[in-house]
Write an enzyme that holds these catalytic residues in place. Structure first.
Site, PDB file in Angstrom:
ATOM      1  N   CYS A   1      10.161   0.987  -9.943  1.00  0.00           N
ATOM      2  CA  CYS A   1       8.927   1.149 -10.710  1.00  0.00           C
ATOM      3  C   CYS A   1       8.894   2.562 -11.290  1.00  0.00           C
ATOM      4  CB  CYS A   1       7.726   0.921  -9.791  1.00  0.00           C
ATOM      5  SG  CYS A   1       6.140   1.061 -10.611  1.00  0.00           S
TER       6      CYS A   1
ATOM      7  N   HIS B   1       5.311  -8.423 -10.968  1.00  0.00           N
ATOM      8  CA  HIS B   1       5.270  -6.993 -10.631  1.00  0.00           C
ATOM      9  C   HIS B   1       4.058  -6.337 -11.293  1.00  0.00           C
ATOM     10  CE1 HIS B   1       7.226  -3.035  -9.686  1.00  0.00           C
ATOM     11  NE2 HIS B   1       6.464  -2.664 -10.707  1.00  0.00           N
ATOM     12  N   GLU B   2       3.842  -6.633 -12.575  1.00  0.00           N
ATOM     13  CA  GLU B   2       2.734  -6.000 -13.299  1.00  0.00           C
ATOM     14  C   GLU B   2       1.374  -6.513 -12.821  1.00  0.00           C
ATOM     15  OE1 GLU B   2       3.799  -3.456 -14.540  1.00  0.00           O
ATOM     16  OE2 GLU B   2       5.875  -4.079 -14.809  1.00  0.00           O
TER      17      GLU B   2
ATOM     18  N   HIS C   1       0.350  -4.664  -9.852  1.00  0.00           N
ATOM     19  CA  HIS C   1      -0.303  -3.392 -10.223  1.00  0.00           C
ATOM     20  C   HIS C   1      -1.791  -3.610 -10.475  1.00  0.00           C
ATOM     21  CE1 HIS C   1       2.662  -0.200 -10.463  1.00  0.00           C
ATOM     22  NE2 HIS C   1       3.527  -1.032 -11.019  1.00  0.00           N
TER      23      HIS C   1
END
Length: 136
Positions: free
Chosen positions: A85, A126-127, A130
């Site tokens: 990341c 993954h995003e 976040h």
């Protein structure tokens, strides 16, 4: 506008607020920043540029895509992998899904629904992590 990458883990650990049409400039900045980092980055969430909104941008098989308020509504075929990341140093182990169905809004805030698989699905997961304040 290219923004600086946020590395503040306390900020990154916050759950993002819903995006609104007033956040269209944030999405443009997110895309500019992603394109600037394209050699080492395939996706960004708004909190990675210091804005706590539920917006992600990513490489979708060679073209860039932005999602406002994305949510995974279905997932299938779990697997273990490792990810890096821009906001964090190193590589970390994580669990992902080979296939995900995502609900989101486009730049006109029209509702969309699509199933993504493989590498693109991994980037989106993954995003969205976040957006949930989950630090990989």
């Amino acid at each position: 506008m290219i923004r600086e990458i946020c590395k503040d883990e306390a900020f990154l650990a916050q759950k993002a607020e819903l995006a609104t049409p007033a956040d269209l400039q944030v999405a443009a900045d997110l895309l500019d920043t992603l394109i600037h980092h394209k050699e080492g980055c395939v996706g960004l969430a708004a909190n990675m540029i210091g804005v706590n909104k539920r917006i992600i941008a990513f490489d979708n098989d060679g073209s860039y895509m932005v999602m406002f308020n994305p949510q995974i509504i279905k997932k299938a075929e779990p697997y273990d992998t490792e990810e890096g990341c821009l906001s964090l140093s190193g590589i970390r182990p994580t669990k992902r899904w080979k296939s995900i169905k995502v609900s989101w809004q486009n730049e006109k805030f029209q509702q969309r629904l699509k199933t993504f698989t493989g590498w693109t699905a991994q980037i989106i997961q993954h995003e969205i992590d976040h957006c949930e304040g989950i630090i990989i």
